[in-house]
Design a protein around this motif. Structure first.
Motif, PDB file in Angstrom:
ATOM      1  N   THR A  77       1.030  -0.949  -0.260  1.00  0.00           N
ATOM      2  CA  THR A  77       0.229   0.024   0.049  1.00  0.00           C
ATOM      3  C   THR A  77       0.964   1.419  -0.212  1.00  0.00           C
ATOM      4  O   THR A  77       0.358   2.344  -0.729  1.00  0.00           O
ATOM      5  CB  THR A  77      -1.043   0.311   0.961  1.00  0.00           C
ATOM      6  N   GLY A  78       1.923   1.277   0.594  1.00  0.00           N
ATOM      7  CA  GLY A  78       3.238   2.430   0.848  1.00  0.00           C
ATOM      8  C   GLY A  78       3.017   2.987  -0.577  1.00  0.00           C
ATOM      9  O   GLY A  78       2.949   3.628  -0.292  1.00  0.00           O
ATOM     10  N   ASP A  79       3.811   1.771  -1.883  1.00  0.00           N
ATOM     11  CA  ASP A  79       4.498   2.184  -2.791  1.00  0.00           C
ATOM     12  C   ASP A  79       3.292   2.411  -3.354  1.00  0.00           C
ATOM     13  O   ASP A  79       3.573   3.514  -3.964  1.00  0.00           O
ATOM     14  CB  ASP A  79       4.625   0.609  -3.451  1.00  0.00           C
ATOM     15  N   LEU A  80       1.873   1.917  -4.175  1.00  0.00           N
ATOM     16  CA  LEU A  80       1.411   1.910  -3.712  1.00  0.00           C
ATOM     17  C   LEU A  80       0.437   3.532  -4.023  1.00  0.00           C
ATOM     18  O   LEU A  80       0.373   4.763  -4.982  1.00  0.00           O
ATOM     19  CB  LEU A  80      -0.023   1.811  -4.153  1.00  0.00           C
ATOM     20  N   LEU A  81       0.790   4.074  -2.848  1.00  0.00           N
ATOM     21  CA  LEU A  81      -0.291   5.595  -2.369  1.00  0.00           C
ATOM     22  C   LEU A  81       1.673   6.596  -3.183  1.00  0.00           C
ATOM     23  O   LEU A  81       1.059   7.839  -3.472  1.00  0.00           O
ATOM     24  CB  LEU A  81      -0.092   5.635  -0.881  1.00  0.00           C
ATOM     25  N   ARG A  82       2.785   6.428  -2.970  1.00  0.00           N
ATOM     26  CA  ARG A  82       3.282   7.250  -3.274  1.00  0.00           C
ATOM     27  C   ARG A  82       3.902   6.990  -5.098  1.00  0.00           C
ATOM     28  O   ARG A  82       4.218   8.353  -4.608  1.00  0.00           O
ATOM     29  CB  ARG A  82       5.223   6.894  -2.749  1.00  0.00           C
ATOM     30  N   LYS A  83       3.184   5.961  -5.385  1.00  0.00           N
ATOM     31  CA  LYS A  83       3.018   6.139  -6.869  1.00  0.00           C
ATOM     32  C   LYS A  83       2.270   6.858  -7.283  1.00  0.00           C
ATOM     33  O   LYS A  83       1.811   8.489  -8.551  1.00  0.00           O
ATOM     34  CB  LYS A  83       3.046   5.432  -7.405  1.00  0.00           C
ATOM     35  N   ALA A  84       1.176   7.040  -6.400  1.00  0.00           N
ATOM     36  CA  ALA A  84      -0.296   7.751  -6.717  1.00  0.00           C
ATOM     37  C   ALA A  84       0.002   9.590  -7.042  1.00  0.00           C
ATOM     38  O   ALA A  84       0.142   9.908  -7.324  1.00  0.00           O
ATOM     39  CB  ALA A  84      -1.314   7.806  -5.934  1.00  0.00           C
ATOM     40  N   VAL A  85       0.915   9.381  -5.526  1.00  0.00           N
ATOM     41  CA  VAL A  85       1.501  10.957  -5.256  1.00  0.00           C
ATOM     42  C   VAL A  85       2.314  11.785  -6.223  1.00  0.00           C
ATOM     43  O   VAL A  85       2.445  12.762  -6.921  1.00  0.00           O
ATOM     44  CB  VAL A  85       2.453  10.768  -3.705  1.00  0.00           C
ATOM     45  N   VAL A  93      -3.938  11.902  -0.788  1.00  0.00           N
ATOM     46  CA  VAL A  93      -2.794  10.854   0.708  1.00  0.00           C
ATOM     47  C   VAL A  93      -1.794  11.806   1.249  1.00  0.00           C
ATOM     48  O   VAL A  93      -1.168  11.352   1.484  1.00  0.00           O
ATOM     49  CB  VAL A  93      -2.944   9.490   0.555  1.00  0.00           C
ATOM     50  N   LYS A  94      -2.121  12.699  -0.076  1.00  0.00           N
ATOM     51  CA  LYS A  94       0.124  13.271   0.094  1.00  0.00           C
ATOM     52  C   LYS A  94       0.035  13.758   2.093  1.00  0.00           C
ATOM     53  O   LYS A  94       0.894  13.251   2.541  1.00  0.00           O
ATOM     54  CB  LYS A  94      -0.288  14.476  -0.511  1.00  0.00           C
ATOM     55  N   SER A  95      -0.936  14.696   2.585  1.00  0.00           N
ATOM     56  CA  SER A  95      -0.346  14.819   3.771  1.00  0.00           C
ATOM     57  C   SER A  95      -0.097  14.084   4.965  1.00  0.00           C
ATOM     58  O   SER A  95       0.509  14.290   5.613  1.00  0.00           O
ATOM     59  CB  SER A  95      -1.551  16.342   3.839  1.00  0.00           C
ATOM     60  N   TYR A  96      -1.220  12.671   4.733  1.00  0.00           N
ATOM     61  CA  TYR A  96      -1.140  12.207   5.133  1.00  0.00           C
ATOM     62  C   TYR A  96       0.456  11.356   5.064  1.00  0.00           C
ATOM     63  O   TYR A  96       1.303  11.112   6.012  1.00  0.00           O
ATOM     64  CB  TYR A  96      -2.148  10.951   4.928  1.00  0.00           C
ATOM     65  N   LEU A  97       0.453  11.068   4.301  1.00  0.00           N
ATOM     66  CA  LEU A  97       2.596  10.458   3.643  1.00  0.00           C
ATOM     67  C   LEU A  97       3.044  10.882   3.898  1.00  0.00           C
ATOM     68  O   LEU A  97       3.626  10.589   5.332  1.00  0.00           O
ATOM     69  CB  LEU A  97       2.568   9.546   2.892  1.00  0.00           C
ATOM     70  N   ARG A 128       5.479   7.728  12.887  1.00  0.00           N
ATOM     71  CA  ARG A 128       4.836   7.250  12.573  1.00  0.00           C
ATOM     72  C   ARG A 128       5.217   5.738  13.340  1.00  0.00           C
ATOM     73  O   ARG A 128       4.436   4.803  13.006  1.00  0.00           O
ATOM     74  CB  ARG A 128       5.550   6.081  11.333  1.00  0.00           C
ATOM     75  N   LEU A 129       5.823   5.538  14.315  1.00  0.00           N
ATOM     76  CA  LEU A 129       6.107   4.289  15.304  1.00  0.00           C
ATOM     77  C   LEU A 129       5.015   4.509  16.298  1.00  0.00           C
ATOM     78  O   LEU A 129       4.468   3.400  16.505  1.00  0.00           O
ATOM     79  CB  LEU A 129       7.603   4.685  16.016  1.00  0.00           C
ATOM     80  N   ARG A 130       4.693   5.650  16.135  1.00  0.00           N
ATOM     81  CA  ARG A 130       3.830   6.082  16.757  1.00  0.00           C
ATOM     82  C   ARG A 130       2.017   5.761  17.092  1.00  0.00           C
ATOM     83  O   ARG A 130       1.508   4.899  17.953  1.00  0.00           O
ATOM     84  CB  ARG A 130       3.636   7.361  17.665  1.00  0.00           C
TER      85      ARG A 130
END
Ligand code: AP5
Length: 215
Positions: free
Chosen positions: A31-39, A49-53, A167-169
């Motif tokens: 999901t991380g790769d899919l979202l980064r590609k979309a961004v 989703v950009k601001s979430y990442l 991210r760890l929190r």
């Protein structure tokens, strides 16, 4: 075969998913790769989703589940897939259960300091998503370039120390409870993430070959 690779940020989920994908000839669905590609492609999803990442927070469940549904409906997933970074909330786990039954959840266990060290040294290929580490897993052909495509490696924006801490929190608060959920379903196997990449991989292979025998 349907696998979930589980664990905190920077535990090595992507690294192991790429190796498992090669071994078992099933795709890594990150999901991380899919979202980064979309961004990076500035698609409508990417803009949402950009601001979430950027802030290290989780994207909305409804959107993430939709992305997964569309991705695993593709023909290359017909013999199985490796879920990397999904599910990450109880709501996502319940949705996944409605879609399919996973065979095993491999939970990479690693302490906080090691996670931070891995984040700081991580470099990725922006083109094909290959993951490297400046010390533990450097490229073998040309320093700073992807072994597969030669593209220049970059540091992920969310690998800055304060974002890693966030991210760890978020992981502790929203994702860690899934461990108990999958334990109760007898699907979860702990993997010691502290060893080298090959040692972690070997543990995963043993666990996969013992699917069905998990007590
Ligand atoms: P995502 O990309 O999934 O990030 P993550 O879970 O935080 O995991 P990482 O990709 O950071 O680490 P990894 O465990 O894959 O480790 P890696 O193999 O790279 O998600 C990013 C963002 O997208 C989230 O913050 C969120 O905003 C959003 N998102 C994604 N999924 C979502 C979902 N389901 N719901 C909502 N939002 C979602 O390894 C790390 C480093 O360590 C590398 O340098 C590697 O070379 C090195 N390394 C790996 N293994 C070893 C080893 N055994 N020994 C030494 N070094 C190692």
């Amino acid at each position: 075969m349907k696998l979930v690779i589980f664990g905190p940020p920077n535990a090595g989920k992507g690294t192991q998913s790429q190796k498992l994908s090669e071994k078992y000839k099933i795709p890594q669905v990150s999901t991380g790769d899919l979202l980064r590609k979309a961004v990076s492609d500035k698609t409508p999803l990417g803009l949402k989703v950009k601001s979430y990442l950027d802030q290290g927070r989780l994207g909305p469940d409804r959107l993430i589940v939709q992305i997964i549904k569309e991705r695993i409906a593709k023909p290359d997933c017909k013999n199985g897939y490796i879920l990397d970074g999904f599910p990450r909330t109880m709501a996502q786990a319940y949705e996944l259960e409605k879609i399919t039954q996973v065979d095993i959840v491999l939970n990479i266990v690693l302490d906080f300091n090691a996670l931070l060290e891995r984040a700081v040294g991580r470099r990725v290929c922006p083109k094909d998503g290959m993951v490297y580490h400046i010390e533990y897993n450097p490229p073998t052909k040309l320093a700073g370039a992807c072994d597969k495509c030669g593209n220049e490696l970059i540091q992920r924006d969310d690998d800055r120390e304060e974002t890693v801490r966030e991210r760890l929190r978020v992981y502790k608060e929203q994702t860690e409870p899934l461990i108990e959920y999958y334990k109760q379903k007898c699907k979860l196997v702990d993997i010691d993430g502290a060893g080298g990449i090959d040692s972690v991989f070997k543990q995963m292979i043993v666990a996969i070959e013992n699917i069905g025998k998990v007590a």
